[in-house]
Design a protein around this motif. Structure first.
Motif, PDB file in Angstrom:
ATOM      1  N   GLN B  75       0.840  -1.217   0.000  1.00 59.73           N
ATOM      2  CA  GLN B  75       0.000   0.000   0.000  1.00 59.73           C
ATOM      3  C   GLN B  75       0.870   1.261   0.000  1.00 59.73           C
ATOM      4  O   GLN B  75       0.558   2.235  -0.679  1.00 59.73           O
ATOM      5  CB  GLN B  75      -0.918   0.003   1.219  1.00 59.73           C
ATOM      6  N   ARG B  79       0.839   4.224  -2.850  1.00 58.72           N
ATOM      7  CA  ARG B  79       0.673   5.654  -2.554  1.00 58.72           C
ATOM      8  C   ARG B  79       1.831   6.465  -3.136  1.00 58.72           C
ATOM      9  O   ARG B  79       1.637   7.499  -3.747  1.00 58.72           O
ATOM     10  CB  ARG B  79       0.636   5.865  -1.044  1.00 58.72           C
ATOM     11  N   PRO B 125      -5.323   2.816  -1.977  1.00 57.16           N
ATOM     12  CA  PRO B 125      -4.103   3.553  -1.616  1.00 57.16           C
ATOM     13  C   PRO B 125      -3.615   4.495  -2.721  1.00 57.16           C
ATOM     14  O   PRO B 125      -3.065   5.558  -2.420  1.00 57.16           O
ATOM     15  CB  PRO B 125      -3.072   2.457  -1.328  1.00 57.16           C
ATOM     16  N   GLU B 128      -5.633   7.560  -2.458  1.00 54.68           N
ATOM     17  CA  GLU B 128      -5.166   8.323  -1.294  1.00 54.68           C
ATOM     18  C   GLU B 128      -3.858   9.039  -1.607  1.00 54.68           C
ATOM     19  O   GLU B 128      -3.671  10.201  -1.232  1.00 54.68           O
ATOM     20  CB  GLU B 128      -4.941   7.387  -0.107  1.00 54.68           C
ATOM     21  N   GLY B 129      -2.951   8.325  -2.291  1.00 52.82           N
ATOM     22  CA  GLY B 129      -1.671   8.935  -2.644  1.00 52.82           C
ATOM     23  C   GLY B 129      -1.862  10.167  -3.509  1.00 52.82           C
ATOM     24  O   GLY B 129      -1.234  11.202  -3.291  1.00 52.82           O
TER      25      GLY B 129
END
Lengths: 322, 232
Positions: B75, B79, B125, B128-129
């Motif tokens: 993960q 990201r 992820p 999110e990154g």
């Protein structure tokens, strides 16, 4: 030929191994109930082979399913403290392995793709390599096994127990939601056996106003939506609503285009799947997998889309189909 | 009409927030008994229902390898990777994922993407990154929102892509039911074609909402606890 049932045994075996790990894990305050729940699920996966081909009585499996429902429903299952690597170790691993980490992760979809497209047509000695009709499920299974071997070799992990531990803590966090889709499939079968569909059909026919095709479209689409939301999937709702409204009113009376009415009606049902916790495999399990504090997070993200699309389906059906 | 009590049990159990497994179990038993099925028949129905629906639970098999890779930083790497693609915001990335999920499902490749095998380890992820690159560290609420939207992109793409494919379960259910019940000949191809307009609507509606996610993340709704510095 690789059969789907072999793959169900593999899943059952993995679940049984995980349940043994759960039994031994003293960080879980309710380890006995947890191990019993997942152990029964694993055993049910294997026993199901003989129920599916009719060579074993289904009643013991039914009893096991009800025991599982009680174990999870009365709060006898719990979670252990996950044995995860700390954030520093994970960051160090990410730096050390770099993009190679994506290779096993992408191997799952890549192998599934190859199985669904390529191996599907391949046959050896007149027998297809993969059992017909199960290519998608088998592709996922073969992909997961290939990826696991790749990952363990690449990361120099010798113990099979490490990935199993990592996988089981995800199972523990998903908890009872894992069994709900299969319970609902059963409920659909019992509803059909007991004649619920006919009664809902009579009720709908009674409230349906005569003569307005548009209102019939609205009742058909909203009925599919609501019934799907209650039952968790559109497959149980479709025969009921189609027998009540879709076929007799929209196709026969209004001379609608049958293919259009039925296809769009089914999609109106899918809008219901987007908003219901009953569709646990799509809405609740992802919330657990993504470690959300709000288990309705995905439903909230989907709610506006679902209602707009329900409106779209009503519009498409009333303009093009009838 | 008595058998309809089973539907009421589901709705009532749900409204009072009982555990859904117990609700569904109770609804099944109640409906079966009211419909005149013997207890043995009800048990048998639960058994055969479980056996024939095992396919929905098989994604369990992907969890060990995903867990193993995550222990080694999958993960974190996902990201990090998104930090490089400066033009790709969280919303654009998820809209792209939606398109890809819908296209693969329309080609009958349902198992290629999924919540366990691609959303948790990769798509969430990565989104999110992308969000962190643009908006800095995410608050807990914003992180939940990005993850929820990642899950929703997968669901919407699957639901409104798969019916465009001929041999998917729901299309076969429609033709199977209608052709045996009403003695017509409905072709899967016609049904699949009529799934296209809704598929396009789904792409437009949810794609637009995913793109709007960037704006929500840039201007989070002001929570009452936050001091309003501009007032002075």
């Amino acid at each position: 030929m690789i059969k789907a049932e072999w793959f169900y045994w593999l899943v059952g075996g993995v679940l049984l191994a995980m349940s043994a790990q759960m039994l031994a894990d003293r960080t879980n305050p309710r380890r006995l109930g947890t191990a019993a729940f997942w152990g029964l699920l694993g055993a049910g996966f294997c026993y199901g082979t003989w129920v599916a081909d009719g060579s074993a009585p289904p009643e013991p499996l039914g009893a096991a399913v009800l025991v599982m429902a009680c174990l999870a429903g009365f709060g006898l299952t719990g979670r252990s403290t996950p044995r995860t690597a700390g954030p520093e170790r994970r960051a160090a691993g990410a730096r050390r392995h770099g993009n190679a980490l994506f290779v096993p992760a992408l191997a799952v979809p890549a192998v599934a793709l190859v199985c669904a497209v390529g191996l599907k047509r391949l046959s050896v000695g007149g027998q297809p390599v993969l059992q017909k009709g199960s290519e998608t499920v088998l592709g996922l299974g073969v992909g997961a096994v290939v990826a696991l071997v790749l990952g363990m070799v690449m990361l120099r992990e010798r113990r099979l127990s490490v990935p199993l531990h990592a996988g089981r803590s995800m199972l523990e966090s998903a908890g009872w939601a894992m069994l709900l889709p299969q319970m609902l499939a059963t409920l659909g079968a019992i509803f059909a056996d007991a004649g619920v569909g006919k009664q809902v059909g009579r009720l709908t026919a009674a409230v349906l106003p005569e003569g307005s095709v548009f209102l019939a479209v609205v009742v058909y689409c909203c009925g599919m939506f609501l019934f799907t939301a209650v039952m968790g999937n559109g497959f149980a709702a479709f025969p009921v609503m189609t027998a009540a409204v879709g076929w007799p009113v929209l196709v026969e009376q209004a001379h609608g285009n049958a293919a259009a009415v039925l296809a769009v009606g089914m999609l109106a049902g899918f809008c219901g799947s987007l908003v219901t916790p009953m569709a646990a495999n799509y809405n609740l399990i992802p919330a657990a997998l993504l470690e959300l504090t709000d288990q309705y997070g995905p439903i909230k993200a989907q709610l506006p889309t679902a209602f707009v699309l329900l409106g779209c389906n009503i519009g498409i059906m009333s303009v093009f189909a009838v | 009409m008595l058998v309809l009590l089973g539907v009421l049990v589901v709705v009532a159990g749900f409204a009072t927030r009982r555990n859904p497994l117990l609700v569904v179990g109770a609804a099944g038993i109640a409906t079966g008994l009211l419909g005149g099925l013997s207890p043995q028949r009800i048990l048998a129905d639960f058994g055969t229902g479980f056996a024939s629906s095992r396919a929905v639970t098989v994604f369990v098999i992907t969890l060990p390898v995903i867990g193993l890779l995550e222990r080694h930083g999958l993960q974190e790497r996902a990201r990090h990777l998104m930090g490089r693609f400066t033009g790709l915001t969280a919303g654009r990335f998820l809209a792209l994922y939606l398109l890809l999920r819908q296209l693969t499902a329309a080609l009958g490749l349902n198992g290629v993407f999924g919540q366990a095998q691609t959303v948790r380890p990769l798509a969430a992820p990565m989104a999110e990154g992308a969000a962190e690159r643009r908006h800095g560290p995410l608050s807990a609420g914003a992180r939940e929102k990005v993850r929820s939207y990642a899950a929703s992109a997968d669901n919407v793409g699957l639901f409104f892509g798969e019916d465009v494919f001929l041999a998917v379960g729901s299309i076969l259910l429609i033709t199977g039911f209608v052709n045996t019940t009403y003695h017509t000949r409905l072709e899967p191809l016609d049904l699949a074609l009529w799934a296209v307009p809704t598929a396009l609507c789904a792409l437009a509606v949810h794609g637009w909402r995913l793109l709007r996610l960037d704006r929500t993340l840039a201007h989070p709704p002001i929570s009452p606890r936050e001091p309003e510095g501009a007032a002075k």
